[in-house]
Design a protein around this motif. Structure first.
Motif, PDB file in Angstrom:
ATOM      1  N   ALA A  12      34.941  33.879  43.837  1.00  0.00           N
ATOM      2  CA  ALA A  12      36.103  34.605  43.969  1.00  0.00           C
ATOM      3  C   ALA A  12      37.105  34.375  42.832  1.00  0.00           C
ATOM      4  CB  ALA A  12      36.709  34.582  45.118  1.00  0.00           C
ATOM      5  N   THR A  13      37.082  33.320  42.083  1.00  0.00           N
ATOM      6  CA  THR A  13      38.096  33.131  41.167  1.00  0.00           C
ATOM      7  C   THR A  13      37.562  33.785  39.695  1.00  0.00           C
ATOM      8  OG1 THR A  13      37.328  30.915  40.625  1.00  0.00           O
ATOM      9  CG2 THR A  13      39.155  30.860  42.253  1.00  0.00           C
ATOM     10  N   GLY A  14      36.230  34.185  39.704  1.00  0.00           N
ATOM     11  CA  GLY A  14      35.959  34.864  38.467  1.00  0.00           C
ATOM     12  C   GLY A  14      36.301  36.389  38.509  1.00  0.00           C
ATOM     13  N   PHE A  15      35.829  37.091  37.371  1.00  0.00           N
ATOM     14  CA  PHE A  15      35.975  38.363  37.292  1.00  0.00           C
ATOM     15  C   PHE A  15      35.221  39.149  38.256  1.00  0.00           C
ATOM     16  CE2 PHE A  15      34.700  42.605  35.421  1.00  0.00           C
ATOM     17  CZ  PHE A  15      36.067  43.042  35.090  1.00  0.00           C
ATOM     18  N   LEU A  16      33.991  39.179  38.473  1.00  0.00           N
ATOM     19  CA  LEU A  16      33.439  39.969  39.546  1.00  0.00           C
ATOM     20  C   LEU A  16      33.964  39.563  40.742  1.00  0.00           C
ATOM     21  CD1 LEU A  16      31.055  42.011  40.364  1.00  0.00           C
ATOM     22  CD2 LEU A  16      29.666  40.035  40.137  1.00  0.00           C
ATOM     23  N   GLY A  17      34.015  38.218  41.102  1.00  0.00           N
ATOM     24  CA  GLY A  17      34.295  37.818  42.306  1.00  0.00           C
ATOM     25  C   GLY A  17      35.913  38.186  42.900  1.00  0.00           C
ATOM     26  N   ALA A  18      36.630  38.237  41.823  1.00  0.00           N
ATOM     27  CA  ALA A  18      37.983  38.726  42.289  1.00  0.00           C
ATOM     28  C   ALA A  18      38.006  40.147  43.009  1.00  0.00           C
ATOM     29  CB  ALA A  18      39.156  38.564  41.197  1.00  0.00           C
ATOM     30  N   LEU A  64      35.101  41.777  43.913  1.00  0.00           N
ATOM     31  CA  LEU A  64      34.523  41.948  45.449  1.00  0.00           C
ATOM     32  C   LEU A  64      35.427  41.397  46.297  1.00  0.00           C
ATOM     33  CD1 LEU A  64      31.313  40.119  44.347  1.00  0.00           C
ATOM     34  CD2 LEU A  64      31.381  42.503  45.214  1.00  0.00           C
ATOM     35  N   LEU A  65      36.279  40.299  46.262  1.00  0.00           N
ATOM     36  CA  LEU A  65      37.289  39.716  47.253  1.00  0.00           C
ATOM     37  C   LEU A  65      38.295  40.781  47.683  1.00  0.00           C
ATOM     38  CD1 LEU A  65      38.483  37.683  49.093  1.00  0.00           C
ATOM     39  CD2 LEU A  65      39.689  36.656  46.894  1.00  0.00           C
ATOM     40  N   ALA A  66      38.642  41.373  46.638  1.00  0.00           N
ATOM     41  CA  ALA A  66      39.856  42.624  46.820  1.00  0.00           C
ATOM     42  C   ALA A  66      39.013  43.596  47.639  1.00  0.00           C
ATOM     43  CB  ALA A  66      40.274  43.080  45.573  1.00  0.00           C
ATOM     44  N   GLU A  67      37.955  43.899  47.348  1.00  0.00           N
ATOM     45  CA  GLU A  67      37.210  45.168  47.883  1.00  0.00           C
ATOM     46  C   GLU A  67      37.024  44.738  49.419  1.00  0.00           C
ATOM     47  OE1 GLU A  67      35.850  49.121  48.267  1.00  0.00           O
ATOM     48  OE2 GLU A  67      37.028  48.204  46.541  1.00  0.00           O
ATOM     49  N   LEU A 117      42.916  31.322  44.056  1.00  0.00           N
ATOM     50  CA  LEU A 117      42.268  32.518  44.719  1.00  0.00           C
ATOM     51  C   LEU A 117      43.262  33.852  44.406  1.00  0.00           C
ATOM     52  CD1 LEU A 117      40.597  31.396  47.807  1.00  0.00           C
ATOM     53  CD2 LEU A 117      39.236  32.283  45.851  1.00  0.00           C
ATOM     54  N   LYS A 118      44.538  33.320  44.944  1.00  0.00           N
ATOM     55  CA  LYS A 118      45.571  34.254  44.811  1.00  0.00           C
ATOM     56  C   LYS A 118      45.849  34.679  43.287  1.00  0.00           C
ATOM     57  CE  LYS A 118      50.599  35.226  45.678  1.00  0.00           C
ATOM     58  NZ  LYS A 118      51.908  34.393  46.149  1.00  0.00           N
ATOM     59  N   SER A 119      45.680  33.813  42.238  1.00  0.00           N
ATOM     60  CA  SER A 119      46.231  33.912  40.891  1.00  0.00           C
ATOM     61  C   SER A 119      45.084  34.753  40.381  1.00  0.00           C
ATOM     62  CB  SER A 119      46.039  32.654  40.154  1.00  0.00           C
ATOM     63  OG  SER A 119      47.199  31.762  40.622  1.00  0.00           O
ATOM     64  N   ALA A 120      43.525  34.636  40.635  1.00  0.00           N
ATOM     65  CA  ALA A 120      42.600  35.267  40.121  1.00  0.00           C
ATOM     66  C   ALA A 120      42.895  36.923  40.674  1.00  0.00           C
ATOM     67  CB  ALA A 120      41.478  34.807  40.835  1.00  0.00           C
ATOM     68  N   GLU A 134      45.765  38.285  38.497  1.00  0.00           N
ATOM     69  CA  GLU A 134      45.465  38.306  37.109  1.00  0.00           C
ATOM     70  C   GLU A 134      44.882  39.945  36.650  1.00  0.00           C
ATOM     71  OE1 GLU A 134      42.312  36.577  33.785  1.00  0.00           O
ATOM     72  OE2 GLU A 134      42.634  35.452  35.727  1.00  0.00           O
ATOM     73  N   TYR A 135      44.241  40.320  37.921  1.00  0.00           N
ATOM     74  CA  TYR A 135      43.812  41.860  37.620  1.00  0.00           C
ATOM     75  C   TYR A 135      44.360  42.711  38.400  1.00  0.00           C
ATOM     76  CZ  TYR A 135      39.926  38.931  35.859  1.00  0.00           C
ATOM     77  OH  TYR A 135      39.218  38.046  35.188  1.00  0.00           O
ATOM     78  N   SER A 136      45.670  42.324  38.772  1.00  0.00           N
ATOM     79  CA  SER A 136      46.673  43.368  39.635  1.00  0.00           C
ATOM     80  C   SER A 136      45.816  43.897  41.027  1.00  0.00           C
ATOM     81  CB  SER A 136      47.120  44.591  38.655  1.00  0.00           C
ATOM     82  OG  SER A 136      47.614  44.044  37.447  1.00  0.00           O
ATOM     83  N   LEU A 137      45.351  42.926  41.653  1.00  0.00           N
ATOM     84  CA  LEU A 137      44.526  43.236  42.809  1.00  0.00           C
ATOM     85  C   LEU A 137      45.415  42.841  44.118  1.00  0.00           C
ATOM     86  CD1 LEU A 137      40.733  42.373  41.482  1.00  0.00           C
ATOM     87  CD2 LEU A 137      42.129  44.752  41.742  1.00  0.00           C
ATOM     88  N   TRP A 138      46.325  41.812  43.989  1.00  0.00           N
ATOM     89  CA  TRP A 138      46.782  41.100  44.888  1.00  0.00           C
ATOM     90  C   TRP A 138      47.710  41.906  45.553  1.00  0.00           C
ATOM     91  CZ3 TRP A 138      46.601  37.252  47.881  1.00  0.00           C
ATOM     92  CH2 TRP A 138      47.742  36.919  48.856  1.00  0.00           C
TER      93      TRP A 138
END
Length: 131
Positions: free
Chosen positions: A4-10, A12-15, A40-43, A46-50
């Motif tokens: 979840a802290t990686g690109f794809l995982g972040a 996926l988590l947001a979705e 997790l929050k930082s990830a 980072e991609y403006s998903l929080w």
């Protein structure tokens, strides 16, 4: 959810958080739950998903994907296994050249998945074949 802290995982988590209001257990390397949550929050940030509304639904699970039972105690692993209904694996080790120790860590995960398929999952889905 692993990775979840990686690109794809972040993403996926947001979705998952956007589409449902269920708790998402995220395997994360950290010294404490607070540190895991911050990663997790930082990830997501980072991609403006929080979104602040996600906070109560993110549950950090402190562990390491490369270790047997994710580095959890047998009791903690059993509690986790009984608490989740779906495993989404997006964790990976990204490097340009893999060493034999990296391949061993992958084998640990594959062995765990085979064990899980045989004992707890009635209809496992091999998503790595789909991706």
């Amino acid at each position: 959810l692993t990775g979840a802290t990686g690109f794809l995982g972040a993403f996926l988590l947001a979705e998952l958080l956007q589409q449902s209001r269920v708790c998402i257990y995220c395997l994360v390397r950290a010294n404490d739950v607070s540190g895991g949550y911050k990663r997790l929050k930082s990830a997501l940030e980072e991609y403006s998903l929080w979104k602040a509304e996600y906070e109560p639904y993110i549950i950090p699970v402190l562990g390491n994907l490369a270790l047997p039972l994710f580095g959890l105690s047998s009791d903690d692993f059993t509690i986790l296994a009984e608490s989740v209904s779906i495993i989404i694996h997006s964790g990976s080790l990204v490097q340009k050249a893999a060493t034999s120790s990296c391949l061993w860590e992958f084998q640990v995960l594959v062995s765990w998945c085979r064990c899980t398929e045989e004992t707890t999952i009635p209809h496992p889905q091999c998503t790595h074949l789909l991706l």
